[in-house]
Design an enzyme around this catalytic site. Structure first.
Site, PDB file in Angstrom:
ATOM      1  N   ASP A 209     -33.303  11.387  21.870  1.00 47.19           N
ATOM      2  CA  ASP A 209     -33.914  10.056  21.843  1.00 47.19           C
ATOM      3  C   ASP A 209     -32.886   9.045  22.345  1.00 47.19           C
ATOM      4  O   ASP A 209     -31.675   9.266  22.244  1.00 47.19           O
ATOM      5  CB  ASP A 209     -34.360   9.691  20.423  1.00 47.19           C
TER       6      ASP A 209
ATOM      7  N   GLU B   7     -32.089   4.561  22.882  1.00 45.55           N
ATOM      8  CA  GLU B   7     -32.446   3.149  22.678  1.00 45.55           C
ATOM      9  C   GLU B   7     -31.910   2.388  23.890  1.00 45.55           C
ATOM     10  O   GLU B   7     -30.885   2.777  24.483  1.00 45.55           O
ATOM     11  CB  GLU B   7     -31.852   2.598  21.387  1.00 45.55           C
TER      12      GLU B   7
ATOM     13  N   GLU C  37     -36.422  -8.981  21.805  1.00 43.94           N
ATOM     14  CA  GLU C  37     -37.568  -8.199  21.331  1.00 43.94           C
ATOM     15  C   GLU C  37     -37.162  -6.778  20.961  1.00 43.94           C
ATOM     16  O   GLU C  37     -37.687  -6.207  19.997  1.00 43.94           O
ATOM     17  CB  GLU C  37     -38.656  -8.139  22.408  1.00 43.94           C
TER      18      GLU C  37
ATOM     19  N   HIS D 225     -35.555   1.678  14.394  1.00 46.10           N
ATOM     20  CA  HIS D 225     -35.360   2.814  15.284  1.00 46.10           C
ATOM     21  C   HIS D 225     -33.862   3.052  15.465  1.00 46.10           C
ATOM     22  O   HIS D 225     -33.070   2.115  15.539  1.00 46.10           O
ATOM     23  CB  HIS D 225     -35.987   2.530  16.652  1.00 46.10           C
TER      24      HIS D 225
ATOM     25  N   ASP E 107     -33.967   9.155  14.947  1.00 45.78           N
ATOM     26  CA  ASP E 107     -35.260   9.502  15.533  1.00 45.78           C
ATOM     27  C   ASP E 107     -35.252  10.905  16.117  1.00 45.78           C
ATOM     28  O   ASP E 107     -36.265  11.611  16.068  1.00 45.78           O
ATOM     29  CB  ASP E 107     -35.647   8.492  16.610  1.00 45.78           C
TER      30      ASP E 107
END
Length: 243
Positions: free
Chosen positions: A7, A9, A52, A156, A161
């Site tokens: 995963d 980000e 965001e 997250h 994750d």
């Protein structure tokens, strides 16, 4: 088979807009068993992180200001994933960002990537949509559907994750299946069925030779045959109940 559950980000949604990786997390499995090897790295994206996405993963500019840039960690990361099957939820997103970072590497005698040329890709989102059409198939929704505990997932995080996705993947592919249904699945239940069964099925994964089979000896065979003959005789005489 070696698998890496992965995963990432990022600073935003699309690498075409100049967005970059800020975190990579990965967990290694071999033959569906955790090896204990993981990869986790925060990355300085060399650009501003959108507010965001900070609200989603909690990684702001200050947190990664002193972290290495991708070029400094690329070799170690590549060594961890090369040749493996990558298990990723919504793989085009993560693979797109990784390939973008690999293309930006300069001055290499032998370039790395693209990922699909060196790794197999298994997209658990595609798999989930085929298994559960018309239902929500986010990682949180799958955790609920397969009774995977993700209560510690407030924000997250790439490694967290990846660890959760590894459990979900094993559940989806038969390692563990929960019969507790979420609200969406309950809508399709029979009206006379209970809303929650509270039951679960635990499946064991055995390697060849792990389950020992012991054959009966001659004496045990004779005793078994005699017992079967006696039972058949009682049945024919009507002394055995049909209940």
């Amino acid at each position: 088979m070696r698998q890496v559950i992965l995963d990432t980000e990022t600073t935003g949604i699309d690498p075409k807009d100049g967005h970059r990786l800020v975190e990579i997390g990965a967990v290694e499995m071999v033959n569906r068993r955790y090896t204990g090897r993981t990869y986790h790295q925060y990355i300085n994206p060399e650009r501003h992180i959108d507010a965001e996405v900070v609200a989603v993963h909690g990684i702001d500019d200050a947190k990664v200001a002193n972290e290495p840039v991708f070029a400094q960690v690329a070799d170690d990361f590549w060594a961890f994933i090369e040749g493996a099957e990558l298990v990723i939820h919504n793989a085009p997103f993560d693979v797109g960002f990784i390939d973008h970072e690999l293309k930006m590497l300069k001055g290499r005698a032998q370039p790395l990537g693209p990922v699909r040329d060196h790794c197999r890709i298994l997209d658990t989102l595609v798999m989930a949509r085929k298994m559960h059409p018309g239902q929500r198939n986010s990682l949180d929704a799958l955790c609920k559907r397969y009774d995977i505990d993700n209560g510690h997932r407030v924000l997250h995080g790439a490694l967290l994750d990846a660890e959760i996705l590894a459990d979900v993947y094993l559940a989806m592919t038969g390692g563990q299946t929960a019969l507790t249904l979420d609200a969406e699945a309950n809508q399709s239940q029979r009206s006379d069925a209970p809303a929650e069964s509270g039951l679960s099925i635990q499946r064991m994964t055995l390697t060849p030779g792990q389950l020992r089979v012991i054959a009966p000896n001659d004496e045990e065979r004779r005793a078994h045959q005699a017992k079967c003959q006696a039972h058949q005789l009682r049945w024919s005489e009507g002394s055995v109940s049909d209940a």
